[in-house]
Design a protein around this motif. Structure first.
Motif, PDB file in Angstrom:
ATOM      1  N   ILE A  97      72.700   4.466 -16.133  1.00 46.26           N
ATOM      2  CA  ILE A  97      72.391   3.839 -17.422  1.00 46.26           C
ATOM      3  C   ILE A  97      71.772   4.866 -18.362  1.00 46.26           C
ATOM      4  O   ILE A  97      72.125   4.932 -19.546  1.00 46.26           O
ATOM      5  CB  ILE A  97      71.435   2.642 -17.224  1.00 46.26           C
ATOM      6  CG1 ILE A  97      72.166   1.506 -16.503  1.00 46.26           C
ATOM      7  CG2 ILE A  97      70.892   2.155 -18.561  1.00 46.26           C
ATOM      8  CD1 ILE A  97      71.273   0.346 -16.118  1.00 46.26           C
ATOM      9  N   ARG A  98      70.860   5.692 -17.851  1.00 44.91           N
ATOM     10  CA  ARG A  98      70.229   6.720 -18.681  1.00 44.91           C
ATOM     11  C   ARG A  98      71.260   7.741 -19.149  1.00 44.91           C
ATOM     12  O   ARG A  98      71.257   8.159 -20.311  1.00 44.91           O
ATOM     13  CB  ARG A  98      69.111   7.407 -17.892  1.00 44.91           C
ATOM     14  CG  ARG A  98      67.940   6.472 -17.555  1.00 44.91           C
ATOM     15  CD  ARG A  98      66.798   7.251 -16.902  1.00 44.91           C
ATOM     16  NE  ARG A  98      65.712   6.349 -16.529  1.00 44.91           N
ATOM     17  CZ  ARG A  98      65.526   5.877 -15.300  1.00 44.91           C
ATOM     18  NH1 ARG A  98      66.371   6.224 -14.328  1.00 44.91           N
ATOM     19  NH2 ARG A  98      64.518   5.069 -15.035  1.00 44.91           N
ATOM     20  N   ILE A  99      72.146   8.161 -18.252  1.00 43.36           N
ATOM     21  CA  ILE A  99      73.190   9.122 -18.623  1.00 43.36           C
ATOM     22  C   ILE A  99      74.093   8.535 -19.699  1.00 43.36           C
ATOM     23  O   ILE A  99      74.401   9.191 -20.702  1.00 43.36           O
ATOM     24  CB  ILE A  99      74.010   9.529 -17.379  1.00 43.36           C
ATOM     25  CG1 ILE A  99      73.156  10.360 -16.422  1.00 43.36           C
ATOM     26  CG2 ILE A  99      75.265  10.299 -17.789  1.00 43.36           C
ATOM     27  CD1 ILE A  99      73.828  10.646 -15.099  1.00 43.36           C
ATOM     28  N   THR A 142      68.808  14.791 -18.181  1.00 42.03           N
ATOM     29  CA  THR A 142      70.172  14.487 -18.623  1.00 42.03           C
ATOM     30  C   THR A 142      70.746  15.638 -19.437  1.00 42.03           C
ATOM     31  O   THR A 142      71.925  15.993 -19.287  1.00 42.03           O
ATOM     32  CB  THR A 142      70.194  13.202 -19.457  1.00 42.03           C
ATOM     33  OG1 THR A 142      69.577  12.147 -18.727  1.00 42.03           O
ATOM     34  CG2 THR A 142      71.624  12.807 -19.803  1.00 42.03           C
ATOM     35  N   TYR A 143      69.912  16.240 -20.279  1.00 38.38           N
ATOM     36  CA  TYR A 143      70.379  17.377 -21.078  1.00 38.38           C
ATOM     37  C   TYR A 143      70.759  18.545 -20.174  1.00 38.38           C
ATOM     38  O   TYR A 143      71.790  19.201 -20.389  1.00 38.38           O
ATOM     39  CB  TYR A 143      69.300  17.800 -22.068  1.00 38.38           C
ATOM     40  CG  TYR A 143      69.698  18.976 -22.926  1.00 38.38           C
ATOM     41  CD1 TYR A 143      70.640  18.837 -23.942  1.00 38.38           C
ATOM     42  CD2 TYR A 143      69.135  20.237 -22.709  1.00 38.38           C
ATOM     43  CE1 TYR A 143      71.014  19.923 -24.726  1.00 38.38           C
ATOM     44  CE2 TYR A 143      69.498  21.324 -23.497  1.00 38.38           C
ATOM     45  CZ  TYR A 143      70.442  21.158 -24.497  1.00 38.38           C
ATOM     46  OH  TYR A 143      70.814  22.229 -25.268  1.00 38.38           O
ATOM     47  N   GLY A 144      69.944  18.809 -19.152  1.00 42.58           N
ATOM     48  CA  GLY A 144      70.271  19.872 -18.209  1.00 42.58           C
ATOM     49  C   GLY A 144      71.566  19.592 -17.467  1.00 42.58           C
ATOM     50  O   GLY A 144      72.380  20.504 -17.244  1.00 42.58           O
ATOM     51  N   SER A 145      71.773  18.341 -17.081  1.00 39.92           N
ATOM     52  CA  SER A 145      73.014  17.966 -16.404  1.00 39.92           C
ATOM     53  C   SER A 145      74.218  18.184 -17.313  1.00 39.92           C
ATOM     54  O   SER A 145      75.291  18.611 -16.856  1.00 39.92           O
ATOM     55  CB  SER A 145      72.951  16.503 -15.960  1.00 39.92           C
ATOM     56  OG  SER A 145      71.885  16.289 -15.053  1.00 39.92           O
ATOM     57  N   LEU A 146      74.046  17.897 -18.606  1.00 37.79           N
ATOM     58  CA  LEU A 146      75.129  18.114 -19.565  1.00 37.79           C
ATOM     59  C   LEU A 146      75.479  19.597 -19.666  1.00 37.79           C
ATOM     60  O   LEU A 146      76.661  19.956 -19.720  1.00 37.79           O
ATOM     61  CB  LEU A 146      74.732  17.571 -20.937  1.00 37.79           C
ATOM     62  CG  LEU A 146      75.725  17.857 -22.068  1.00 37.79           C
ATOM     63  CD1 LEU A 146      77.067  17.200 -21.794  1.00 37.79           C
ATOM     64  CD2 LEU A 146      75.163  17.380 -23.414  1.00 37.79           C
ATOM     65  N   LEU A 147      74.469  20.452 -19.684  1.00 38.52           N
ATOM     66  CA  LEU A 147      74.724  21.895 -19.763  1.00 38.52           C
ATOM     67  C   LEU A 147      75.488  22.380 -18.530  1.00 38.52           C
ATOM     68  O   LEU A 147      76.398  23.209 -18.644  1.00 38.52           O
ATOM     69  CB  LEU A 147      73.405  22.658 -19.899  1.00 38.52           C
ATOM     70  CG  LEU A 147      72.616  22.459 -21.196  1.00 38.52           C
ATOM     71  CD1 LEU A 147      71.370  23.331 -21.197  1.00 38.52           C
ATOM     72  CD2 LEU A 147      73.480  22.748 -22.428  1.00 38.52           C
ATOM     73  N   ILE A 148      75.122  21.856 -17.357  1.00 38.23           N
ATOM     74  CA  ILE A 148      75.837  22.234 -16.125  1.00 38.23           C
ATOM     75  C   ILE A 148      77.282  21.761 -16.188  1.00 38.23           C
ATOM     76  O   ILE A 148      78.218  22.504 -15.847  1.00 38.23           O
ATOM     77  CB  ILE A 148      75.119  21.649 -14.893  1.00 38.23           C
ATOM     78  CG1 ILE A 148      73.735  22.285 -14.725  1.00 38.23           C
ATOM     79  CG2 ILE A 148      75.960  21.854 -13.633  1.00 38.23           C
ATOM     80  CD1 ILE A 148      72.896  21.644 -13.646  1.00 38.23           C
TER      81      ILE A 148
END
Length: 239
Positions: A107-109, A169-175
């Protein structure tokens, strides 16, 4: 070639901020406003909640499935253009799963990658055809639903979004962007996430410059959008 609104490959060219485009944006604001203004009516009435929940789920799934069918039947499907690797495609998948599972991390993502990114896509759509062509209807229905789902999931599940989850979430997006940019795009000769160049339609990405600065500014833009969504969440929950 089979003809008809769903299968035809020709139609009236899309006109930015024409009547159909403005109507689509109006529908978006009406739907988003209703979700934000009347959350208690949704929470306190299970029939309303369940109707919205499963309607959003069906629209997300049917939008993606019908688009794949459309491209295959018209002979235009390709790995480099029609996979769901764009941000809104991923948000549609995470949103559909979250609607079924109520999984809070998903949900957060979905909230971060689906709310404003889908709205920006509606403001500057990359579309070949105007209403009532299938491509127009699919694009608007899909992106409207992604953004509305992002709101619905948060207000109907009492999900807490912290500053830590914002950075996570931002870090996951960068990965994810690194995987797409370094592996998927070179192998498929594609432009997923618009990491190689901006979309054909005029969008804010046109202002990000060239070369290394394009990637730096793209990261900064994503950070600002995520931060805006976090601040919006904090404002709404306080009210």
């Amino acid at each position: 070639m089979v003809t008809g609104i769903f299968l035809e490959t020709n139609g009236e060219p899309f006109t930015a901020f024409g009547i159909s485009h403005l109507t689509g944006l109006l529908v978006y604001f009406l739907g988003a406003g209703a979700l934000l203004l009347f959350p208690h009516k949704i929470l306190n009435h299970p029939p309303v909640h369940n109707t919205l929940r499963w309607s959003f789920f069906c629209l997300l799934v049917l939008s993606e499935v019908s688009y794949q069918v459309y491209t295959v039947l018209n002979g235009i499907w390709s790995l480099e253009e029609h996979m769901f690797f764009h941000l809104c495609g991923i948000a549609g998948i995470t949103g559909a799963i979250a609607l079924v599972s109520n999984n809070k991390p998903l949900i957060r993502i979905t909230f971060f990658i689906g709310l404003i990114p889908s709205f920006l896509a509606l403001v500057t759509p990359e579309l070949p055809y105007d209403f009532p062509h299938y491509r127009f209807l699919k694009f608007f229905i899909h992106h409207l639903t992604i953004s509305w789902t992002s709101i619905f999931l948060v207000i109907s599940n009492h999900v807490s979004i912290s500053f830590q989850s914002f950075f996570k979430t931002y870090g996951s997006l960068l990965i994810y962007a690194a995987i797409i940019g370094l592996l998927a795009n070179p192998v498929l000769d594609s432009n997923y996430l618009y990491l190689n160049h901006p979309p054909i339609a005029s969008t804010p990405l046109d202002l990000l410059g060239n070369g290394v600065w394009y990637y730096v500014n793209l990261c900064v833009l994503a950070f600002i959008i995520f931060l805006m969504q976090y601040m919006l969440y904090r404002f709404i929950t306080r009210k």
